[in-house]
Design a protein around this motif. Structure first.
Motif, PDB file in Angstrom:
ATOM      1  N   THR A  23       5.245   1.444  -6.216  1.00 54.60           N
ATOM      2  CA  THR A  23       5.161   0.466  -5.129  1.00 54.60           C
ATOM      3  C   THR A  23       5.260  -0.934  -5.714  1.00 54.60           C
ATOM      4  N   SER A  24       6.084  -1.784  -5.107  1.00 51.85           N
ATOM      5  CA  SER A  24       6.201  -3.164  -5.568  1.00 51.85           C
ATOM      6  C   SER A  24       4.902  -3.910  -5.310  1.00 51.85           C
ATOM      7  N   PRO A  25       4.470  -4.719  -6.264  1.00 51.93           N
ATOM      8  CA  PRO A  25       3.214  -5.447  -6.067  1.00 51.93           C
ATOM      9  C   PRO A  25       3.371  -6.579  -5.050  1.00 51.93           C
ATOM     10  N   HIS A  26       2.456  -6.628  -4.117  1.00 52.59           N
ATOM     11  CA  HIS A  26       2.404  -7.709  -3.134  1.00 52.59           C
ATOM     12  C   HIS A  26       0.942  -8.079  -2.932  1.00 52.59           C
ATOM     13  N   PHE A  27       0.638  -9.333  -3.161  1.00 50.49           N
ATOM     14  CA  PHE A  27      -0.737  -9.800  -3.072  1.00 50.49           C
ATOM     15  C   PHE A  27      -1.352  -9.538  -1.702  1.00 50.49           C
ATOM     16  N   ILE A  28      -0.590  -9.770  -0.649  1.00 47.72           N
ATOM     17  CA  ILE A  28      -1.134  -9.557   0.699  1.00 47.72           C
ATOM     18  C   ILE A  28      -1.534  -8.093   0.880  1.00 47.72           C
ATOM     19  N   GLY A  29      -0.697  -7.172   0.408  1.00 44.35           N
ATOM     20  CA  GLY A  29      -1.027  -5.755   0.511  1.00 44.35           C
ATOM     21  C   GLY A  29      -2.325  -5.419  -0.196  1.00 44.35           C
ATOM     22  N   TYR A  30      -2.540  -6.074  -1.332  1.00 46.05           N
ATOM     23  CA  TYR A  30      -3.778  -5.843  -2.089  1.00 46.05           C
ATOM     24  C   TYR A  30      -4.994  -6.361  -1.318  1.00 46.05           C
ATOM     25  N   TYR A  31      -4.933  -7.609  -0.865  1.00 41.30           N
ATOM     26  CA  TYR A  31      -6.149  -8.110  -0.222  1.00 41.30           C
ATOM     27  C   TYR A  31      -6.363  -7.524   1.165  1.00 41.30           C
ATOM     28  N   VAL A  32      -5.300  -7.035   1.818  1.00 46.62           N
ATOM     29  CA  VAL A  32      -5.456  -6.300   3.070  1.00 46.62           C
ATOM     30  C   VAL A  32      -6.299  -5.044   2.820  1.00 46.62           C
ATOM     31  N   PRO A  43      -9.446   0.037   8.312  1.00 47.17           N
ATOM     32  CA  PRO A  43      -8.939  -1.137   9.019  1.00 47.17           C
ATOM     33  C   PRO A  43      -7.832  -1.837   8.226  1.00 47.17           C
ATOM     34  N   ASN A  44      -6.859  -2.355   8.918  1.00 50.51           N
ATOM     35  CA  ASN A  44      -5.725  -3.113   8.376  1.00 50.51           C
ATOM     36  C   ASN A  44      -4.616  -2.234   7.808  1.00 50.51           C
ATOM     37  N   LEU A  45      -4.837  -0.930   7.643  1.00 52.28           N
ATOM     38  CA  LEU A  45      -3.816  -0.057   7.064  1.00 52.28           C
ATOM     39  C   LEU A  45      -3.163   0.766   8.167  1.00 52.28           C
ATOM     40  N   GLY A  46      -1.857   0.932   8.050  1.00 48.58           N
ATOM     41  CA  GLY A  46      -1.115   1.686   9.049  1.00 48.58           C
ATOM     42  C   GLY A  46      -0.255   2.757   8.416  1.00 48.58           C
ATOM     43  N   PRO A  47       0.754   3.214   9.140  1.00 44.95           N
ATOM     44  CA  PRO A  47       1.602   4.304   8.667  1.00 44.95           C
ATOM     45  C   PRO A  47       2.336   4.001   7.350  1.00 44.95           C
ATOM     46  N   ALA A  48       2.784   2.786   7.151  1.00 46.97           N
ATOM     47  CA  ALA A  48       3.485   2.446   5.905  1.00 46.97           C
ATOM     48  C   ALA A  48       2.541   2.555   4.709  1.00 46.97           C
ATOM     49  N   SER A  49       1.317   2.085   4.873  1.00 49.18           N
ATOM     50  CA  SER A  49       0.324   2.211   3.797  1.00 49.18           C
ATOM     51  C   SER A  49       0.005   3.673   3.545  1.00 49.18           C
ATOM     52  N   GLU A  50      -0.128   4.418   4.610  1.00 52.08           N
ATOM     53  CA  GLU A  50      -0.427   5.838   4.483  1.00 52.08           C
ATOM     54  C   GLU A  50       0.669   6.550   3.683  1.00 52.08           C
ATOM     55  N   ALA A  51       1.926   6.231   3.966  1.00 53.93           N
ATOM     56  CA  ALA A  51       3.050   6.843   3.244  1.00 53.93           C
ATOM     57  C   ALA A  51       3.048   6.431   1.776  1.00 53.93           C
ATOM     58  N   ALA A  52       2.773   5.159   1.505  1.00 55.71           N
ATOM     59  CA  ALA A  52       2.740   4.679   0.120  1.00 55.71           C
ATOM     60  C   ALA A  52       1.626   5.370  -0.662  1.00 55.71           C
ATOM     61  N   PHE A  53       0.451   5.493  -0.061  1.00 55.54           N
ATOM     62  CA  PHE A  53      -0.649   6.174  -0.748  1.00 55.54           C
ATOM     63  C   PHE A  53      -0.315   7.646  -0.970  1.00 55.54           C
ATOM     64  N   ALA A  54       0.341   8.282  -0.013  1.00 55.35           N
ATOM     65  CA  ALA A  54       0.729   9.687  -0.177  1.00 55.35           C
ATOM     66  C   ALA A  54       1.682   9.832  -1.365  1.00 55.35           C
ATOM     67  N   ARG A  55       2.637   8.901  -1.524  1.00 57.60           N
ATOM     68  CA  ARG A  55       3.549   8.939  -2.676  1.00 57.60           C
ATOM     69  C   ARG A  55       2.783   8.793  -3.985  1.00 57.60           C
ATOM     70  N   ALA A  56       1.646   8.135  -3.926  1.00 59.75           N
ATOM     71  CA  ALA A  56       0.811   7.945  -5.117  1.00 59.75           C
ATOM     72  C   ALA A  56      -0.189   9.091  -5.296  1.00 59.75           C
ATOM     73  N   GLY A  57      -0.137  10.093  -4.413  1.00 61.07           N
ATOM     74  CA  GLY A  57      -1.023  11.247  -4.529  1.00 61.07           C
ATOM     75  C   GLY A  57      -2.390  11.055  -3.897  1.00 61.07           C
ATOM     76  N   ILE A  58      -2.526  10.040  -3.057  1.00 58.81           N
ATOM     77  CA  ILE A  58      -3.803   9.767  -2.378  1.00 58.81           C
ATOM     78  C   ILE A  58      -3.609  10.099  -0.904  1.00 58.81           C
ATOM     79  N   GLU A  59      -4.343  11.092  -0.431  1.00 60.62           N
ATOM     80  CA  GLU A  59      -4.103  11.627   0.909  1.00 60.62           C
ATOM     81  C   GLU A  59      -5.143  11.264   1.962  1.00 60.62           C
TER      82      GLU A  59
END
Length: 110
Positions: A47-56, A9-25
């Motif tokens: 990935t640039s740190p963003h507090f909202i991204g973390y708590y999401v 929940p709360n994660l979409g395609p942009a998060s999926e792409a960022a995690f893939a760049r980090a090696g998490i599939e």
């Protein structure tokens, strides 16, 4: 078969792409690692740190909408977020760039 990161929940395609760049599939990898370790991997991958991204991410792993994060819980998550950011080295950056990045004003160089 592994579940897509965007099934959290709360994660979409942009998060999926960022995690893939980090090696998490997969969502399973994130759940196994936990929010802090997974977010640290994002930071280490550039990935640039963003507090909202973390708590999401934290709220999503708990199956909660990101808007649930408030008050003392949000303040405690901010402390954890700041500790994660502090673990990532900012090589080749001036002090002012690092400070602006810490505030979320400038993007990290890649």
């Amino acid at each position: 078969m592994p579940s897509a990161v965007s099934t959290i929940p709360n994660l979409g395609p942009a998060s999926e792409a960022a995690f893939a760049r980090a090696g998490i599939e997969s969502a399973e990898e994130i759940r196994e690692m936990g929010a802090d370790a997974a977010y640290l991997r994002l930071l280490q991958a550039g990935t640039s740190p963003h507090f909202i991204g973390y708590y999401v991410l934290v709220m999503g792993l708990q199956g909660r909408p990101w808007t649930d994060c408030q008050g003392a819980e949000k303040a405690a998550l901010r402390v954890r977020f700041d500790a994660l950011k502090a673990q990532v080295k900012h090589k080749g950056r001036s002090e002012i760039e690092a400070a602006l990045d810490a505030l979320g004003v400038v993007e990290r160089r890649r």
